[in-house]
Design a protein around this motif. Structure first.
Motif, short mmCIF file in Angstrom:
data_model
loop_
_atom_site.label_atom_id
_atom_site.label_comp_id
_atom_site.label_asym_id
_atom_site.label_seq_id
_atom_site.Cartn_x
_atom_site.Cartn_y
_atom_site.Cartn_z
N THR A 332 17.89 98.56 -78.31
CA THR A 332 18.98 99.40 -77.87
C THR A 332 18.49 100.35 -76.78
O THR A 332 17.28 100.54 -76.61
CB THR A 332 19.55 100.22 -79.04
OG1 THR A 332 18.53 101.10 -79.54
CG2 THR A 332 20.02 99.32 -80.17
N ASP A 333 19.44 100.93 -76.05
CA ASP A 333 19.06 101.85 -74.97
C ASP A 333 18.26 103.03 -75.50
O ASP A 333 17.33 103.51 -74.84
CB ASP A 333 20.33 102.35 -74.27
CG ASP A 333 21.06 101.22 -73.54
OD1 ASP A 333 20.40 100.19 -73.26
OD2 ASP A 333 22.27 101.35 -73.28
N GLU A 334 18.60 103.49 -76.68
CA GLU A 334 17.88 104.63 -77.26
C GLU A 334 16.44 104.26 -77.56
O GLU A 334 15.51 105.02 -77.28
CB GLU A 334 18.59 105.08 -78.53
CG GLU A 334 17.94 106.29 -79.19
CD GLU A 334 18.68 106.72 -80.46
OE1 GLU A 334 18.20 107.64 -81.13
OE2 GLU A 334 19.74 106.11 -80.76
N ASP A 335 16.22 103.05 -78.12
CA ASP A 335 14.85 102.61 -78.42
C ASP A 335 14.07 102.34 -77.15
O ASP A 335 12.84 102.56 -77.09
CB ASP A 335 14.88 101.36 -79.29
CG ASP A 335 15.25 101.68 -80.73
OD1 ASP A 335 14.99 102.82 -81.15
OD2 ASP A 335 15.79 100.80 -81.42
N ILE A 336 14.74 101.84 -76.10
CA ILE A 336 14.05 101.62 -74.83
C ILE A 336 13.57 102.95 -74.26
O ILE A 336 12.45 103.06 -73.74
CB ILE A 336 14.99 100.89 -73.84
CG1 ILE A 336 15.26 99.46 -74.33
CG2 ILE A 336 14.38 100.88 -72.44
CD1 ILE A 336 16.28 98.70 -73.49
N ALA A 337 14.43 103.98 -74.36
CA ALA A 337 14.04 105.30 -73.88
C ALA A 337 12.84 105.86 -74.66
O ALA A 337 11.99 106.57 -74.10
CB ALA A 337 15.22 106.26 -73.96
N THR A 340 10.01 102.19 -77.95
CA THR A 340 9.78 101.75 -79.33
C THR A 340 9.01 100.44 -79.38
O THR A 340 8.18 100.23 -80.28
CB THR A 340 11.12 101.60 -80.06
OG1 THR A 340 11.82 102.84 -80.00
CG2 THR A 340 10.92 101.21 -81.51
N ALA A 341 9.26 99.50 -78.44
CA ALA A 341 8.59 98.20 -78.47
C ALA A 341 7.07 98.36 -78.39
O ALA A 341 6.32 97.77 -79.18
CB ALA A 341 9.10 97.33 -77.33
N ASP A 342 6.59 99.14 -77.43
CA ASP A 342 5.14 99.35 -77.30
C ASP A 342 4.57 100.08 -78.51
O ASP A 342 3.43 99.82 -78.93
CB ASP A 342 4.85 100.14 -76.02
CG ASP A 342 5.14 99.31 -74.77
OD1 ASP A 342 5.17 98.07 -74.88
OD2 ASP A 342 5.37 99.92 -73.70
N ILE A 343 5.34 101.01 -79.07
CA ILE A 343 4.87 101.73 -80.27
C ILE A 343 4.67 100.77 -81.42
O ILE A 343 3.68 100.86 -82.16
CB ILE A 343 5.88 102.84 -80.64
CG1 ILE A 343 5.90 103.93 -79.56
CG2 ILE A 343 5.56 103.43 -82.00
CD1 ILE A 343 6.96 104.97 -79.77
N GLU A 344 5.58 99.79 -81.58
CA GLU A 344 5.45 98.81 -82.66
C GLU A 344 4.21 97.94 -82.44
O GLU A 344 3.48 97.64 -83.41
CB GLU A 344 6.71 97.95 -82.73
CG GLU A 344 7.93 98.70 -83.23
CD GLU A 344 9.18 97.83 -83.21
OE1 GLU A 344 10.22 98.32 -83.64
OE2 GLU A 344 9.09 96.68 -82.74
N ARG A 360 18.89 96.37 -83.63
CA ARG A 360 18.59 95.65 -82.41
C ARG A 360 19.92 95.15 -81.81
O ARG A 360 20.96 95.24 -82.46
CB ARG A 360 17.65 94.47 -82.69
CG ARG A 360 16.27 94.92 -83.17
CD ARG A 360 15.49 95.58 -82.06
NE ARG A 360 14.18 96.02 -82.49
CZ ARG A 360 13.88 97.26 -82.85
NH1 ARG A 360 14.81 98.19 -82.82
NH2 ARG A 360 12.66 97.59 -83.21
N LYS A 361 19.87 94.63 -80.57
CA LYS A 361 21.11 94.18 -79.94
C LYS A 361 20.99 92.71 -79.54
O LYS A 361 19.91 92.21 -79.21
CB LYS A 361 21.45 95.04 -78.74
CG LYS A 361 20.50 94.89 -77.56
CD LYS A 361 20.96 95.73 -76.39
CE LYS A 361 20.02 95.55 -75.18
NZ LYS A 361 20.45 96.37 -74.04
#
Length: 820
Positions: A332-337, A340-344, A360-361
């Protein structure tokens, strides 16, 4: 380069000159041994480089073992090649030997340099700086071993060195070593690795041999008889032959062992590769077939590398659309901001796995709940080469959980409300039960008190009424009997009036009649009546006013008298010594005028925890008060109700245990004139004891000694009169404690015991007498006339139960049945 070649040519020319002058010794080489030395060098190089490749394929302890074997083979191979070359070298007529410690040192140098070079070759990735350092190490091992070996020679000659040829030999060793290491490193993972390895080995062998023979050519041997050959620590040519043959055999053994080990290792690797390939193929087929899970692989930067059918079904992205793009296309846009992906990915790399649930979307932008598992993928060197990611769509499960949560919350809410309702109901039932129990206990106590309070004066009335009928009564006794009857009749009337008034109050039918009455008249009447009661106890009653008082008030005089008689009468009743002070004053507050009576006594006072029971109907602050002072427990509650009906109230201002109490009575005085009311201070009166004479009766109780236990002096006098008239010998006690002492130390035929008395009641006294072994008859003579009281008396050690008012005939008949 031209200068270097020139220097070499000059060296060759000088050497020819030495030979021409017969100072330089003749040297020659055995061709077969020269060829053998080159073969040994090539073979040693092959063994070493092949073992270096084996080191790169091994892990842990096996890697150290292969590295040790390779370094040993290379070092000994260089040493063996050198001394094979030395065997090929001959000087006719010259005896030669070799210094053993220096030979050993040369081997150590060769092995150490080879180990460092092979370690560089065996590393997974080798930068150019390491290749250079490895080549230098290898060249140092070859050159160092050669010149230490040359220095170990012992003969009747000395060596003259051509520096430029020495440098040329070292340069040859360095170039050959660097070239062979480059070939071994660059081509070790190629498909035709064996052929290239042979080429590297030949190059390394030629380099070693070239360096050796160039170094030999750089040495000129000049005969010198002054150089002696010492016999200790020397190895002659025959010994050298044996050493070289042994070393060569060792190299051959290492070659054989290496070949076998390499073959086994290759077989295992091929088998492992086949298993891995088969497993990967099966896993890939399985992953592709999974529909309920999105399973895909990311590179270390989060770029999608693989994409299965389940991922396409869940996300809507095809493999062409997904592969090569960053995994954030699913976020989602919020997770992209929030990145979150790199944090995981970092969390998975740090902790070995990342698990979680998040929104997720899909391709169309619709959100879905995903269960996520991210795991790192490692290469053979345990470096992270990527990540596997498994995603499961749990939207329906989340919706079911949310629905279930809502249902549970609603159920919990209803259960909580029901529980509260049940608790409230239980509390109400408990309160109702407690109220019913209190009401029942209050009713029982009230009935018992009423029975006692009514029967006590009634007994005196009936008993002294019968005495008046006796012809033997004297005039003074007749007057006293009438006074006793009158006093107890008035007390009985007051009790009944209090009960009726309270009943009217509770039914809401109490009526007050307000009229204009002189205030001094009411106070004089109250003072005169209460002064008699105070005088009987030798108490001082003080009635005074404070400030201007009305001459007339508008109120119900009957109810006002009733209130004052109750409150002031209680103060007198509960005061044993001292005084009762009544202060009258006007109170002006918020435009309202109140007439206040402040009643202060020096009596026993009231405990703070018992104050709340003062104005409860049918109760007194202390249950023992009923035994000591009597009373129905209606006075205060009725007085408060009457005062409120007259526009005021009754309150307790202060009470200290052992120091007395202060009550305040207020009423509405109505319209009045303000005049000064004088204080009223009556003097105490002495109490007079009346003696009674009992006429003769028909029953003969002359054989009985009777102990009468009663707290009422009138009852004692009446019972004494009746029993003495029948001939009985009588003694009295005023309470249970006194009765206990008299009964245990006297010789009485029986005991007549009242139940409700101060200090110790009749039940307690009887129990104690029976406990101490008293076996004479004990008869209850009490105003408690209910059946329950009779049964209770018999259960607690009494022999019989007689009631008040006293019936002379029944009393005498009952007592006549008991022997002396």
């Amino acid at each position: 380069m031209t200068l270097c070649l020139k220097r070499v040519a000059q060296g060759v020319f000088r050497k020819l000159c030495y030979f021409a002058s017969y100072m330089v010794m003749e040297v020659r080489y055995i061709p077969s041994l020269v060829i053998l030395s080159v073969a040994v060098a090539v073979l040693a190089s092959y063994v070493a480089l092949n073992l270096a490749y084996s080191v790169t394929q091994a892990k842990g302890r096996a890697q150290a073992i292969w590295l040790t074997f390779g370094a040993t083979a290379m070092g000994i191979g260089i040493w063996s090649m050198h001394f094979v070359g030395m065997l090929a070298f001959e000087m006719p007529g010259m005896e030669m030997a070799y210094d053993v410690p220096l030979m050993v040192l040369s081997v150590v140098v060769a092995v150490a340099g080879s180990a460092l070079a092979l370690f560089v070759v065996s590393r997974p990735t080798v930068p150019m700086s390491s290749i250079v350092s490895g080549g230098i190490s290898m060249a140092a091992a070859i050159s160092g071993m050669h010149y230490i070996g040359m220095y170990s020679m012992r003969m009747a000659a000395r060596i003259q060195w051509d520096v430029y040829l020495v440098l040329l030999s070292v340069a040859i060793a360095l170039a050959a070593s660097f070239a062979s290491l480059m070939i071994a490193i660059q081509l070790r993972d190629k498909p035709h690795r064996f052929v290239l390895l042979i080429a590297a080995s030949v190059l390394m062998g030629v380099a070693i041999s070239g360096m050796h023979y160039t170094g030999m050519f750089a040495a000129t041997f000049v005969h010198d008889d002054s150089v002696a050959i010492k016999s200790s620590n020397l190895l002659v040519s025959s010994g050298l032959t044996i050493a070289v043959i042994s070393t060569t055999m060792l190299i051959l053994g290492l070659v054989l062992t290496t070949s076998i080990g390499q073959r086994i290792l290759n077989m295992r690797m091929r088998r492992s590769e086949e298993i891995v390939s088969s497993t990967e193929e099966r896993f890939r087929t399985l992953v592709e077939a999974v529909e309920d899970y999105a399973i895909f692989v990311l590179d270390p930067k989060g770029i999608i590398a693989t994409w299965n059918f389940g991922a396409e079904r869940i996300t809507g992205f095809s493999d062409e659309e997904a592969i090569g793009r960053h995994v954030s296309i699913l976020y989602t846009d919020e997770d992209i901001a929030k990145n979150t992906a790199d944090i995981e990915l970092r969390a998975a790399q740090a902790y070995g796995r990342f698990k979680g649930e998040a929104l997720r979307k899909r391709k169309d932008g619709q959100p879905f709940w995903a269960n996520i598992v991210v795991s790192p993928i490692y290469d053979r060197d345990h470096h992270v080469s990527g990540f596997s990611k498994i995603v499961r769509d749990i939207t329906q499960l989340k919706e079911a959980e949310e629905s279930m949560r809502s249902v549970n919350e609603e159920l919990e809410k209803r259960v909580h409300e029901r529980t509260l309702a049940l608790e409230e109901r239980e509390k109400e039932l408990k309160g109702a039960k407690e109220a019913a129990e209190v009401a029942n206990e209050t009713k029982s106590a009230f009935l018992a008190n009423m029975s006692h309070e009514i029967r006590t004066p009634l007994g005196a009335v009936l008993g002294f009424s019968e005495l008046l009928l006796s012809p033997d009564i004297t005039p003074s006794e007749r007057v006293n009997s009438i006074e006793i009857i009158k006093r107890n009749g008035r007390l009985l009337s007051n009790i009944i009036n209090d009960i009726l008034d309270l009943s009217k109050v509770e039914a809401g039918k109490l009526e007050v009649e307000k009229v204009e009455v002189p205030f001094t008249e009411i106070m004089s009447e109250i003072g005169s009546v209460l002064n008699l009661e105070a005088g009987e106890k030798w108490l001082r009653l003080i009635v005074k006013s404070e400030g201007p008082m009305p001459t007339t008030i508008v109120t119900d005089p009957l109810r006002l008298r009733q209130i004052l008689l109750n409150i002031v009468g209680n103060a007198i009743k509960f005061t044993e010594k001292g005084s009762v002070d009544v202060r009258v004053k006007m109170l002006f507050n918020d435009g309202q005028n109140k007439l206040a009576f402040i009643v202060k006594d020096t009596g026993e006072g009231i405990d703070p925890d018992k104050v709340k029971r003062l104005f409860a109907p049918f109760t007194q602050a202390d249950p023992s008060t009923t035994r000591r002072f009597g009373g129905t427990g209606l006075g205060l509650v009725l007085s408060r109700e009457l005062a409120q009906a007259l526009g005021g109230d009754v309150t307790l201002l202060d009470s200290q245990r052992g120091e007395g109490s202060t009550f305040c009575i207020t009423i509405d005085p109505g319209m009045h004139e303000e005049v000064l009311f004088r204080s009223y201070d009556p003097q105490p009166m002495k109490n007079v004891t009346n003696l009674l004479q009992v006429p003769e009766l028909k029953k003969n109780l002359s054989n009985l000694d009777i102990l009468i236990v009663d707290d009422s002096a009138d009852n004692q006098a009446l019972i004494q009169k009746i029993l003495r008239s029948a001939g009985a010998r009588v003694e009295t006690a005023a309470n249970g404690k006194e009765a206990l002492e008299r009964a245990l130390h006297g010789k009485f035929s029986l005991v007549l015991m009242d139940l409700q008395m101060p200090e110790m009641d009749g039940y307690e006294a009887t129990k104690e007498l029976r406990r101490r072994g008293y076996d004479r008859p004990i008869i209850a003579l009490t105003a408690h006339a209910m059946k329950e009281e009779r049964k209770k008396c018999l259960d607690n050690g009494f022999n019989d139960h007689l009631t008040k008012p006293i019936d002379r005939v029944s009393l005498l008949e009952a007592l006549s049945q008991y022997p002396a």
